[in-house]
Structures are given as structure tokens and as C-alpha cells.
Design an enzyme around this catalytic site. Structure first.
Site, PDB file in Angstrom:
ATOM      1  N   LYS A  22       0.835  -1.206   0.000  1.00  0.00           N
ATOM      2  CA  LYS A  22       0.000   0.000   0.000  1.00  0.00           C
ATOM      3  C   LYS A  22       0.866   1.250   0.000  1.00  0.00           C
ATOM      4  O   LYS A  22       0.613   2.202  -0.755  1.00  0.00           O
ATOM      5  CB  LYS A  22      -0.902  -0.012   1.237  1.00  0.00           C
ATOM      6  CG  LYS A  22      -1.518   1.335   1.637  1.00  0.00           C
ATOM      7  CD  LYS A  22      -2.222   1.208   2.972  1.00  0.00           C
ATOM      8  CE  LYS A  22      -2.822   2.512   3.439  1.00  0.00           C
ATOM      9  NZ  LYS A  22      -1.823   3.485   3.940  1.00  0.00           N
ATOM     10  N   ASN A  23       1.898   1.252   0.828  1.00  0.00           N
ATOM     11  CA  ASN A  23       2.723   2.445   0.980  1.00  0.00           C
ATOM     12  C   ASN A  23       3.720   2.639  -0.155  1.00  0.00           C
ATOM     13  O   ASN A  23       4.427   3.645  -0.193  1.00  0.00           O
ATOM     14  CB  ASN A  23       3.446   2.411   2.327  1.00  0.00           C
ATOM     15  CG  ASN A  23       2.481   2.575   3.494  1.00  0.00           C
ATOM     16  OD1 ASN A  23       1.428   3.198   3.359  1.00  0.00           O
ATOM     17  ND2 ASN A  23       2.828   1.997   4.623  1.00  0.00           N
ATOM     18  N   ARG A  92      -4.860  10.393   3.290  1.00  0.00           N
ATOM     19  CA  ARG A  92      -3.645  11.090   3.703  1.00  0.00           C
ATOM     20  C   ARG A  92      -2.640  11.179   2.555  1.00  0.00           C
ATOM     21  O   ARG A  92      -1.981  12.198   2.368  1.00  0.00           O
ATOM     22  CB  ARG A  92      -3.021  10.342   4.889  1.00  0.00           C
ATOM     23  CG  ARG A  92      -1.668  10.884   5.333  1.00  0.00           C
ATOM     24  CD  ARG A  92      -1.795  12.199   6.046  1.00  0.00           C
ATOM     25  NE  ARG A  92      -0.497  12.785   6.344  1.00  0.00           N
ATOM     26  CZ  ARG A  92      -0.339  13.967   6.928  1.00  0.00           C
ATOM     27  NH1 ARG A  92      -1.388  14.665   7.253  1.00  0.00           N
ATOM     28  NH2 ARG A  92       0.849  14.453   7.174  1.00  0.00           N
ATOM     29  N   CYS A 116      -6.030   8.346   8.868  1.00  0.00           N
ATOM     30  CA  CYS A 116      -6.291   7.877  10.220  1.00  0.00           C
ATOM     31  C   CYS A 116      -5.940   8.952  11.250  1.00  0.00           C
ATOM     32  O   CYS A 116      -4.971   9.695  11.100  1.00  0.00           O
ATOM     33  CB  CYS A 116      -5.472   6.628  10.520  1.00  0.00           C
ATOM     34  SG  CYS A 116      -6.142   5.138   9.771  1.00  0.00           S
ATOM     35  N   ARG A 121       0.362  14.914  12.098  1.00  0.00           N
ATOM     36  CA  ARG A 121       1.277  14.562  11.003  1.00  0.00           C
ATOM     37  C   ARG A 121       1.371  15.774  10.089  1.00  0.00           C
ATOM     38  O   ARG A 121       0.825  15.805   9.000  1.00  0.00           O
ATOM     39  CB  ARG A 121       0.752  13.337  10.247  1.00  0.00           C
ATOM     40  CG  ARG A 121       0.773  12.087  11.090  1.00  0.00           C
ATOM     41  CD  ARG A 121       0.392  10.862  10.299  1.00  0.00           C
ATOM     42  NE  ARG A 121      -1.028  10.828  10.001  1.00  0.00           N
ATOM     43  CZ  ARG A 121      -1.602   9.885   9.277  1.00  0.00           C
ATOM     44  NH1 ARG A 121      -0.886   8.916   8.755  1.00  0.00           N
ATOM     45  NH2 ARG A 121      -2.911   9.901   9.062  1.00  0.00           N
ATOM     46  N   PRO A 122       2.052  16.831  10.567  1.00  0.00           N
ATOM     47  CA  PRO A 122       2.088  18.073   9.805  1.00  0.00           C
ATOM     48  C   PRO A 122       2.789  17.910   8.472  1.00  0.00           C
ATOM     49  O   PRO A 122       3.671  17.067   8.318  1.00  0.00           O
ATOM     50  CB  PRO A 122       2.859  19.026  10.727  1.00  0.00           C
ATOM     51  CG  PRO A 122       3.675  18.129  11.596  1.00  0.00           C
ATOM     52  CD  PRO A 122       2.846  16.899  11.801  1.00  0.00           C
ATOM     53  N   LEU A 125       7.224  19.745   6.551  1.00  0.00           N
ATOM     54  CA  LEU A 125       8.444  19.294   5.882  1.00  0.00           C
ATOM     55  C   LEU A 125       8.240  19.180   4.378  1.00  0.00           C
ATOM     56  O   LEU A 125       9.144  19.481   3.600  1.00  0.00           O
ATOM     57  CB  LEU A 125       8.893  17.952   6.454  1.00  0.00           C
ATOM     58  CG  LEU A 125       9.372  17.948   7.913  1.00  0.00           C
ATOM     59  CD1 LEU A 125       9.714  16.527   8.349  1.00  0.00           C
ATOM     60  CD2 LEU A 125      10.582  18.857   8.082  1.00  0.00           C
ATOM     61  N   ASP A 305       3.618   0.858  12.142  1.00  0.00           N
ATOM     62  CA  ASP A 305       2.407   0.274  11.578  1.00  0.00           C
ATOM     63  C   ASP A 305       2.164  -1.167  12.036  1.00  0.00           C
ATOM     64  O   ASP A 305       1.129  -1.747  11.709  1.00  0.00           O
ATOM     65  CB  ASP A 305       2.463   0.314  10.044  1.00  0.00           C
ATOM     66  CG  ASP A 305       2.093   1.677   9.491  1.00  0.00           C
ATOM     67  OD1 ASP A 305       1.661   2.541  10.277  1.00  0.00           O
ATOM     68  OD2 ASP A 305       2.235   1.886   8.268  1.00  0.00           O
ATOM     69  N   ARG A 397      -8.927   0.367   4.395  1.00  0.00           N
ATOM     70  CA  ARG A 397      -7.963   1.289   3.811  1.00  0.00           C
ATOM     71  C   ARG A 397      -6.638   0.601   3.498  1.00  0.00           C
ATOM     72  O   ARG A 397      -5.893   1.055   2.620  1.00  0.00           O
ATOM     73  CB  ARG A 397      -7.701   2.465   4.760  1.00  0.00           C
ATOM     74  CG  ARG A 397      -8.871   3.426   4.921  1.00  0.00           C
ATOM     75  CD  ARG A 397      -8.468   4.656   5.710  1.00  0.00           C
ATOM     76  NE  ARG A 397      -7.234   5.186   5.180  1.00  0.00           N
ATOM     77  CZ  ARG A 397      -6.110   5.338   5.889  1.00  0.00           C
ATOM     78  NH1 ARG A 397      -6.081   5.002   7.164  1.00  0.00           N
ATOM     79  NH2 ARG A 397      -5.030   5.827   5.331  1.00  0.00           N
TER      80      ARG A 397
END
Length: 418
Positions: A22-23, A92, A116, A121-122, A125, A305, A397
Site C-alpha cells: 500500500k505504501n 492522507r 487515520c 502529522r504536519p 516538511l 504500523d 484502507r
């Protein structure tokens, strides 16, 4: 709304085929915006995050066609630089599109991304990196607005090795003028997979997997066919499930080296693990000993995770464990639900103090996020009695055909409409 009904107590036996990561798939899908050539991505998981990313690409003017477990993307007709707010709030990973969209159109507009609720989780960056490439950024009314005349390579030092920021900068830099150097880059396997995909379509990227990545800008990118790496988190989830329930399973098509930290901990627990190329066999027929301590860390450390799933395992091991979550400050939101099932856990700040109990007991629980939801399913499989897991849209998801794969291993689990 849908839920899982689980009758626990069955041991797990058999083989499970691991889907593409997925990632990896999500940033690779975002990268398809960079090329006018057709891209075919293989063994794509049937999960809601991928479906939402494909919807976003369609809104940008790309053409996406499913071909069984594969997706064919043709971005030659892409003509829109605005990412719809409704879809951005659902996903996200929509933030990855900033780099590729600004590269293609010199403009990009996106609502702040969702996903989620596991803590802050700004995207600072991401934005700082894009600014170093010459992007002008305005934040207004919940939207991020980006524009530039030309993208220019630069040296970018990340304050922390953020996976998302590393990938976003890579996507923006592949067609920038000159050379970009990312220092303190994330080292996750998915970063290297994105590099390999980008190079397959004609980019010049090197160093992924280390702390320094070099991108030499190119003018044109082509199409290709690409098989992403297997999903290490899915593989780890099934292995932990077998450790909790007992039995013997084989995770097929896995990369053992990508979850070596988990394999080490499962061996420390007392599981028997055999590795044969891309097959990981886990066998367990007893109550396991506790692992005294575990801390989540950026790769190659223990992955955040898999923290919730491993904590669920610790709950039914003999002895005490301390689980420390170093990456996301609210990732223990699943703990009250495990307590309903008999878990003995105390959370103080970023530490969970776990005292092992002999068995989980069936209960009705609610999934509040993807990985916490998976942990609740595993707890239900290992529990005495019947459990109901609500909120399974979160689980959808990241896990494709989750209940089918579990049933093929012998689990008693069904999905029903509420």
C-alpha cells in the site's frame, strides 16, 4: 456500515499471498502524473486508499482502468491541478500529489489531507522542501496553494526522516532543472521502491535506502510496467495473527529482510520461523513468552504500523512487556477496546505497560484507525467466544480481502452489513 463477526479460538493453517505494498503503490500512482506514457502497476491491493487515489487521478484528467489485480494509468490527458477536497480529506496520501502536480502544471491546489487519526502529522516538511525547489506556497481557508515559474534543483536537509516529505520532494525534483540532494532522507523500503519506479520511467534517482538521495532532473518520462514490492505490514499482520492464534502459516511473496525487526521479536517470543527466499513460515503451538520491551523507530527499526498488532500479541503472552511508541503520539487509541476484551494495559505518555493474560474474551469493539482495527481483528481471532468489530472501513484502507484471506487460513470471520 459494515462489521466483522468473529468466533475466536481457531488455529491458523495454510498460505497467504501478500499484496503489493500500500505504501509503495500510493506514491507510485501519484508519480504517474509525471508522464504522458501509459503505466501498468501490477498486483495492486483492492483497498479503499487505492480506490480513492484512482478517483483523484481521474479528477485530474488521467484515465485509469482496472485489469484484474492490475491498474493501467494514462495521464496524457491530465488537465487539472486541483485535488478535490472531499477526496483529499479521505486520503492522507493525497499529499504526495503536490510534488507531481506542481511539476506537471506549475500549479497545485489541495485541501489538507486526511487519513487515520493517530496524531499530528504536519505537512510542514513537505512544504519546506517544495519551497527549496522554487515553489511559492500560500495556505488559505484549509487549502494549500502552490505555484512556480520553474522548478530548480537544490539541497534540502530534512529536520527528521519523514517518509512522505522524502517521497514528495523526489516527485517534484525528477523534472526540475539541475540536481536535488535530499539529506536526512527516510530509508524505508518504499522509498527505494519509488526510486526504482521513477528510474524505470526515465528519471535519474540514486541513493534511496540511505540518508542521502540524489535526483538529476530530466526533461521527459516514459511509460512502463511495474511490480511494487510486497506489503511488509500485511505480511507482518498475518504472522502476528498466527503467533496469537497458534498454527502454522506461510506468507508467500514477502521480503523477509524488510520485516527483520519483527521476525527477530517473534523469534524472541518463542515462535519458530523458517525463511525460504520469498516465503516466511511461522509455526507456534504454545503460549508465548513476553518480549520485555519494544520501541517503534524509523526503518530499519520496528515499524509503527505493526505496533498495535504486536501489542495485542503481548497482551496474551506470559509475563510483562513495555511498548514505546516514538512516532505518533495518539497511536494507543485502540487500547480501551482491547481492555473490553480483557487486556491488562496501562498507557502513560508514549508507553504501554502490558501485563499478559491467558486469553482474550469476545466483545464488541470499534476500530478507530487502520492498524488498531487490524489488532482488534487479531484479538477477536484469538479470543474465547464471539466478537464484533465495528468501524471496519478503517481496516479496508489497508487490507484487501482481509476476511477472505483469514477464512482461507481457517478463521471464523464474516463481514455483515449493520
Amino acid at each position: 456500515m459494515e462489521k466483522y463477526i468473529i468466533n475466536g479460538g481457531n488455529k491458523l493453517y495454510g498460505s497467504v499471498k501478500i499484496q503489493s505494498s500500500k505504501n509503495s503503490v500510493l506514491p507510485i500512482l501519484a508519480a504517474t502524473v509525471l508522464t504522458d506514457g501509459k503505466v501498468k502497476i501490477l498486483n495492486v491491493p483492492h483497498i479503499s486508499d487505492v480506490k480513492n487515489m484512482v478517483k483523484i487521478l481521474s479528477c485530474l484528467g488521467c484515465k485509469a482502468v482496472y485489469d484484474g489485480d492490475n491498474i493501467i494509468i494514462d495521464s496524457s490527458s491530465a488537465d487539472c491541478f486541483e485535488i478535490p477536497s472531499a477526496l483529499a480529506h479521505e486520503l492522507r496520501s493525497s499529499v504526495f500529489l503536490l510534488g507531481s502536480v506542481i511539476s506537471r502544471f506549475r500549479y497545485a491546489k489541495i485541501a489538507y489531507p486526511g487519513g487515520c487519526d493517530i496524531g499530528l502529522r504536519p505537512v510542514d516538511l513537505h512544504l519546506t522542501g517544495l519551497k527549496r525547489l522554487g515553489v511559492q506556497i500560500t495556505e488559505k481557508n484549509g487549502y494549500i496553494l502552490c505555484k512556480c515559474d520553474k522548478l530548480r534543483g537544490n539541497e534540502i536537509m530534512l529536520d527528521c526522516p519523514s517518509v512522505g516529505a522524502t517521497e514528495n520532494i523526489m516527485l517534484a525534483a525528477v523534472k526540475a532543472e539541475g540536481t536535488t540532494i535530499i539529506k536526512n532522507a527516510a530509508r524505508e523500503p518504499e522509498i527505494e521502491d519509488l526510486q526504482n519506479f521513477l528510474n524505470r520511467i526515465g528519471a535519474k534517482v540514486s541513493g534511496a535506502g540511505s540518508g542521502t538521495i540524489r535526483i538529476d532532473g530530466v526533461n521527459k518520462l516514459e511509460g512502463c510496467e511495474y511490480l511494487p514490492i510486497p506489503d511488509r505490514i500485511e505480511a507482518g499482520t498475518f504472522l502476528i495473527g498466527a503467533a496469537m492464534c497458534g498454527g502454522e502459516i506461510t506468507a508467500e511473496g514477502a521480503y523477509p529482510e524488510n520485516i527483520s525487526s519483527l521476525i527477530h521479536k517473534l523469534t524472541e517470543n518463542g515462535c519458530k520461523i523458517h525463511i525460504n527466499n520469498d516465503k516466511i513460515v511461522l509455526e507456534n503451538h504454545k503460549r508465548l513468552a513476553s518480549v520485555k520491551s519494544i520501541e517503534t523507530q524509523p526503518y530499519p527499526g520496528f515499524p509503527t504500523d505493526l505496533q498495535a498488532q504486536f501489542t495485542a500479541l503481548c497482551c496474551i503472552c506470559e509475563g510483562h512487556s513495555i511498548v514505546t511508541e516514538n512516532l505518533f503520539e495518539t497511536r494507543f487509541k485502540y487500547v480501551p477496546e482491547l481492555r473490553k476484551m480483557g487486556a491488562d494495559i496501562t498507557v502513560i505518555d508514549r508507553n504501554a505497560f502490558v501485563r499478559g493474560v491467558e486469553k482474550f474474551k469476545g466483545a464488541t469493539v470499534v476500530a478507530n484507525d487502520l492498524r488498531g482495527g487490524a489488532a482488534l481483528v487479531l484479538a477477536g481471532l484469538a479470543a474465547d467466544g464471539r466478537s464484533e468489530v465495528m468501524g471496519i472501513s478503517h481496516i479496508d484502507r489497508g487490507y484487501g480481502s482481509f476476511e477472505y484471506k483469514l477464512r482461507n487460513l481457517g478463521a471464523d470471520i464474516v463481514r455483515v452489513t449493520v
